[in-house]
Scaffold this motif. Structure first.
Motif, PDB file in Angstrom:
ATOM      1  N   ARG A 195       0.840  -1.201   0.000  1.00 38.05           N
ATOM      2  CA  ARG A 195       0.000   0.000   0.000  1.00 38.05           C
ATOM      3  C   ARG A 195       0.868   1.241   0.000  1.00 38.05           C
ATOM      4  N   VAL A 196       0.393   2.270  -0.643  1.00 35.79           N
ATOM      5  CA  VAL A 196       1.095   3.550  -0.593  1.00 35.79           C
ATOM      6  C   VAL A 196       0.181   4.586   0.055  1.00 35.79           C
ATOM      7  N   VAL A 197       0.704   5.217   1.116  1.00 35.69           N
ATOM      8  CA  VAL A 197      -0.059   6.241   1.819  1.00 35.69           C
ATOM      9  C   VAL A 197       0.509   7.603   1.431  1.00 35.69           C
ATOM     10  N   VAL A 198      -0.378   8.506   1.020  1.00 37.11           N
ATOM     11  CA  VAL A 198       0.072   9.849   0.646  1.00 37.11           C
ATOM     12  C   VAL A 198      -0.296  10.817   1.759  1.00 37.11           C
ATOM     13  N   MET A 199       0.696  11.628   2.157  1.00 32.80           N
ATOM     14  CA  MET A 199       0.432  12.619   3.201  1.00 32.80           C
ATOM     15  C   MET A 199       0.414  14.021   2.625  1.00 32.80           C
TER      16      MET A 199
END
Ligand SMILES: Nc1ncnc2c1ncn2[C@@H]1O[C@H](COP(=O)(O)OP(=O)(O)O)[C@@H](O)[C@H]1O
Ligand SMILES: [Mg+2]
Lengths: 243, 278
Positions: A195-199
């Motif tokens: 998963r890639v989490v964008v902040m």
């Protein structure tokens, strides 16, 4: 599945008044490798320090269900006066493991990161990539349930960086720890992660959480597939929209 | 010297070290020749013959002293005495300096409270303090050692403290994450990280301990005289040849102390970081 790391509505404000994180909720389950991308200064390192217990939240809760957590710093952070093997041994040494046992494990960890034969070399005698491999060996030697990475490949040249990515995802496939990986490279995030989490920019919040479908181990040429390009495009768009 | 150490027993390394020691000695040799040239220049070109006694030519100094046991034996005895004071003072300064720095490194407030004393000790001119030390401790061996310690202490304290604080925040985080105790942190992180600075301090303290021992000799004349005591005697008697010989000996002593510790520094630190330890 075990929820190895749970951040619930986490906030972090420093005494200086800087609000680094606000309302961050994020779960990393066993067998997941989650990358976090975000503009610089948005609180990514802070997030890892909170997850590792190096620093304390000022709001919300953190739950860690791991007997052992490891941390890979941005710099290799090796002790210059110790050989590669003795650097990897350090954690066992500090925790009072028997010498023969910790030495054997350290050797195995060095073998795993491809440094067989370099045990006796000191950090100054190793290349940047090799130093980072020692650092990763030191993190994995304790068989962690949760492995935290703070932009570990950021300072490496492009070729070394790609090779390290390939090695890290196969280590993940082999060991199956829960991983939380900070990076500012979108393609690195997509290639490595489940998963890639964008902040968003400061104060950092989670603005996108994008699953990555491919199974491990992932071939290096995956990076040149159209689906890969589509996914990096999606992450980049989310990044741009919120920074 | 590094070449005499058993560690350098492998022939190639030993030869390389010997070579580099030889290469390092060349500038020093050239400097000595330069000093001798200036010496002769002043003696024969600057000084009129009737004033030449102020700086007798080197060969006269050596000729009138080296062959005369009545001059040289007391001088070597005195030098030996001074060497003893310097080494003794240096040893005490090393132990005290490292200990003081370790205590300061334990907490920010400890450093804030304790560091000013070290600075004050460093800034009081030793000549202002020396007579008082004589009144308190007498004019013998122990007073000489105390003067020596006071002069040599500060570089040990300052360099050790700097070294103990040189480990980066990430390295400290690493130890925190592995739940290191305070003692583990000191012995496995701060102290090893400080070793290069400690050796720098040692090199400087060694040079200063020579000065301290000679200053001590000069002021405290009770018991067997040190070379500093003889310097004073020769000066009072205007015994120029012996005076110059004594100055030459003290200079050689100072250079020897510095060189020994510089070589020790190179040898230890080289191995520390794994150079030549493949
Ligand atoms: N110890 C601290 N004290 C005060 N401010 C801090 C501290 N650590 C980080 N910050 C601030 O918090 C923000 C987030 O920092 P960081 O987590 O390092 O960002 P990132 O890793 O995403 O680049 C920055 O503005 C930084 O200046
Ligand atoms: Mg950062």
């Amino acid at each position: 599945m075990t929820r190895t790391l749970v951040l619930d509505d986490v906030a972090k404000a420093f005494p200086t008044g800087t609000v680094a994180l606000e309302g961050v909720s994020l779960t990393v389950a066993a067998g997941e490798f989650v990358s976090v991308v975000g503009p610089s200064g948005c609180g990514k390192s802070t997030l890892l320090r909170l997850a590792s217990g190096l620093d304390e939240v000022t709001g919300g809760d953190i739950e860690v269900n791991a007997t052992s957590t490891s941390y890979v710093f941005q710099e290799p952070t090796l002790l210059e006066w110790r050989s590669a093997l003795r650097n990897v041994e350090l954690a066992g040494e500090l925790r009072g493991a028997a010498k023969a046992d910790r030495r054997k494990r350290a050797q195995e960890a060095l073998d795993l990161v491809g440094l067989t034969g370099f045990e006796k070399q000191h950090p100054r005698q190793l290349s940047g990539g090799m130093r980072m491999r020692v650092s990763i060996a030191r993190a994995l030697v304790a068989e962690p349930d949760l492995a935290l990475f703070d932009e570990p490949f950021g300072a490496l040249d492009e070729i070394t960086r790609l090779r390290m990515q390939t090695e890290l995802q196969s280590l993940f496939a082999l060991k199956g720890f829960a991983g939380l990986f900070i990076t500012h490279s979108v393609s690195e995030a997509v290639y490595l992660s489940t998963r890639v989490v964008v902040m968003s920019g400061r104060p950092g919040r989670v603005v996108a959480d994008i699953p990555v479908p491919w199974s491990y181990p992932r071939p290096p040429r995956l990076r040149y597939e159209p689906e890969f390009a589509a996914l990096t495009g999606e992450v980049s768009a989310a990044l741009e929209e919120h920074s | 010297m590094s070449t005499a150490r058993p560690i350098a027993a492998r022939p190639t390394t030993a030869r390389r070290r010997l070579f580099s020691a030889g290469a390092a000695a060349w500038p020093l040799l050239a400097a000595v020749l330069g000093i001798v040239a200036v010496w002769y220049g002043v003696t024969y070109l600057v000084l009129a013959p009737e004033r030449r006694f102020l700086l007798p030519p080197l060969h006269e100094v050596l000729g009138n002293t080296l062959g005369n046991p009545n001059v040289m034996n007391p001088m070597f005895d005195a030098l030996w005495q001074t060497v003893g004071v310097a080494l003794c003072g240096l040893a005490i300064a090393v132990v005290l300096g490292i200990g003081y720095a370790v205590v300061m490194a334990q907490a920010g407030w400890a450093e804030k409270i304790l560091y000013p004393y070290a600075v004050i000790l460093q800034t009081i001119p030793i000549l202002a303090l020396t007579p008082l030390i004589g009144i308190w401790l007498g004019y013998g061996f122990s007073a000489r050692i105390v003067v020596c310690v006071i002069i040599a202490l500060f570089p040990m304290i300052a360099n050790t403290l700097f070294g103990l604080q040189s480990a980066g925040p990430a390295a400290h985080d690493l130890f925190t994450l592995n739940r290191a105790t305070r003692v583990q942190r000191l012995l496995k992180l701060q102290f090893p990280a400080a070793l290069p600075s400690i050796f720098t301090g040692l090199r400087n303290a060694a040079g200063l301990s020579v000065i301290g021992a000679i200053v001590g000799d000069f002021f405290f004349q009770q018991g067997s005289p040190g070379i500093g005591g003889l310097l004073r005697t020769y000066t009072l008697r205007l015994n120029m040849d012996a005076l110059f010989m004594a100055i030459i000996l003290t200079a050689l002593f100072g250079v020897a102390m510095f060189s020994v510790f510089a070589a020790l520094d190179r040898a230890v630190i080289g191995r520390w970081y794994g150079r030549g330890a493949a």
